[in-house]
Design an enzyme around this catalytic site. Sequence first.
Site, PDB file in Angstrom:
ATOM      1  N   ASP A  71       0.809  -1.516  -0.290  1.00  0.00           N
ATOM      2  CA  ASP A  71      -0.414   0.313   0.200  1.00  0.00           C
ATOM      3  C   ASP A  71       1.100   1.694   0.299  1.00  0.00           C
ATOM      4  O   ASP A  71       1.570   1.303   0.332  1.00  0.00           O
ATOM      5  CB  ASP A  71      -0.605  -0.120   1.299  1.00  0.00           C
ATOM      6  CG  ASP A  71      -2.142   0.493   0.506  1.00  0.00           C
ATOM      7  OD1 ASP A  71      -2.324   1.174   0.266  1.00  0.00           O
ATOM      8  OD2 ASP A  71      -3.060  -0.318   1.144  1.00  0.00           O
ATOM      9  N   ASP A 110      -3.420   4.478  -2.884  1.00  0.00           N
ATOM     10  CA  ASP A 110      -4.073   4.909  -1.623  1.00  0.00           C
ATOM     11  C   ASP A 110      -5.047   6.444  -2.226  1.00  0.00           C
ATOM     12  O   ASP A 110      -4.160   7.533  -2.405  1.00  0.00           O
ATOM     13  CB  ASP A 110      -3.840   4.761  -0.265  1.00  0.00           C
ATOM     14  CG  ASP A 110      -5.583   5.470   0.941  1.00  0.00           C
ATOM     15  OD1 ASP A 110      -6.130   4.507   0.751  1.00  0.00           O
ATOM     16  OD2 ASP A 110      -5.205   6.334   1.847  1.00  0.00           O
ATOM     17  N   HIS A 140     -10.903  -3.687   2.684  1.00  0.00           N
ATOM     18  CA  HIS A 140     -11.184  -2.838   3.819  1.00  0.00           C
ATOM     19  C   HIS A 140     -11.861  -1.908   4.611  1.00  0.00           C
ATOM     20  O   HIS A 140     -11.554  -1.468   5.465  1.00  0.00           O
ATOM     21  CB  HIS A 140      -9.330  -2.229   4.601  1.00  0.00           C
ATOM     22  CG  HIS A 140      -8.961  -1.556   3.717  1.00  0.00           C
ATOM     23  ND1 HIS A 140      -8.743  -1.765   2.439  1.00  0.00           N
ATOM     24  CD2 HIS A 140      -8.771  -0.416   4.524  1.00  0.00           C
ATOM     25  CE1 HIS A 140      -8.366  -0.553   2.118  1.00  0.00           C
ATOM     26  NE2 HIS A 140      -8.534   0.632   2.995  1.00  0.00           N
TER      27      HIS A 140
END
Length: 573
Positions: free
Chosen positions: A99, A201, A338
Amino acid sequence: MSPNPWWQDRVVYQIYPRSFCDSDGDGIGDLRGITSKLDHLQALGVGVVWLSPIYRSPNDDNGYDISDYREIMPEFGTMADFDEMLAAMHARGLRLVMDLVVNHSSDEHPWFQAARTSRDHPLHDHYIWREPGPDGAPPTNWEAAFNGSAWEWNEPTGEYYLHMFSRKQPDLNWENPALRQEIWALMRFWLDKGVDGFRMDVINMISKPWRADGSLPDAPVVREGFLQPAFAMVCNGPRLGEFLQEMRREVLDHHDTLTVGEAPLATIAQGIELTHARGGALDMLFQFEHMDLDSVGGHVNGKWALKPLDLRDLKQTMNRWQQALHGQGWNSLYLSNHDQPRPVSRFGDDGRWRVESAKMLATWLHLHQGTPYVYQGEELGMGNVAFDDIHDYRDIETLNHHRVATTERGQDPAEVMASIHAKGRDNARTPMPWSAGPKAGFTTGEPWLRLHPDHDSVNAQRARADPDSVFHHYRRLIELRRQHPIIVHGRFDLVLAEHPLIYAWTRTLGDERWLVACNFSGDTPVFECPAELAGREARLVIGNLRAGAGERVDDLQALVLRPWEAVVLRLLD
């Protein structure tokens, strides 16, 4: 990008480290726990692991607020544990995607700690600062994604700093070339260690819509009491493509990677521009159109304003992306992660038909064109949780929403909890149930978040022992993908666009054609065979309720789909 990149026939499995497996009994998942469970992923057949953040962090937003991009969060382990995990993944043929969280950092990052001390500090321009408005008000009326103003006052410099999420997540200033060089350097650090790519992200928020005078526009009022969400003001900014192309030139072109950008409010045109095989900066995007379809007003009202999904809306959205990106870009395929609730509770039936609807949704996902993503526990058919007490939740977004909705807006607490039960992020974050034993085999200590109450019956040990489980249906779908190029490269064509219960389409590659039909209900609708398919015979490739491959279907016009049934049929000449 090569014509057939290594990742196109792979399936990606997302691990949320805090909730995957705890090796040391502190109740928090860790890197050694992940290493101990890699055989589970190998048995499932996935080819890539996406790891949510493991970097040093104060955990205001469970690791998405990073204070050191080159260090491991101590509760997850050490860099030696990371190296051991990565070597074990590569030994099993698994690639690792990390990530990359670079729209913002933690306010405890050394960059920000220095930047906030003085307007003259060399790192001050790593972040976004603005003078107060009239009477000391914030520079704009923007609201952060986690409630409250998107601007936080900084006393030492007499300025506000921008944060699109928590006040402890100040936005980075991508207009600053020195900041971009820092980001390229940290990406090279992980790639040099052997990492195989990045999930980026909210990457389409990095370019802010500056005016010529350096100011930012106010959010418009879309209706009484509601502003355009602040994140909508900064998605897909004017220099996004430029910044990402620089990233490709400086870093990605020198490595063989998989890159996927999280891109709220991305349009199809942007999807093509950013993922085109010739000249696109990224390999694929996470777009959110299908994730907004069961909220009133979509992103304007936020995800908490619930409404039932109209299957025809889902068809229309998916069809637009499938048609537009075929041969022009690449789709990512997902129903959970998530940040999203469990798909069997959201789009299926997590009661009587849990197993059947979980398998149907898996079939639906994997038979579209693009790269499927499986979020941990999805392969078990895990459902949502409904904790009665708000204090049992840990997610900052959920807790802030409950506080604002009940105390500031006067909403009925029962209605607020119902929306949290449906859409809260902790639905996806309950610890992975490995067995029916104590603490579900996740930990020997006290889990950081309560276990799902059905872990005695829904767990990995039981699923792997049952050849008819959700796990083995996922395994068979993943194996099919590696065996049949039509799943990877075949054209998608929607059929029965207006049917309220059946989602059906064909995949075509050369002379080969498959039909997929999924019943999104507990009813038994008849497949209303389109004229172009009438009279065709077919053989079963895979189904969630039918015995095995090769079963002959002589009359598609008489095909009745049982509750939550999915069939994949090879059409015969």
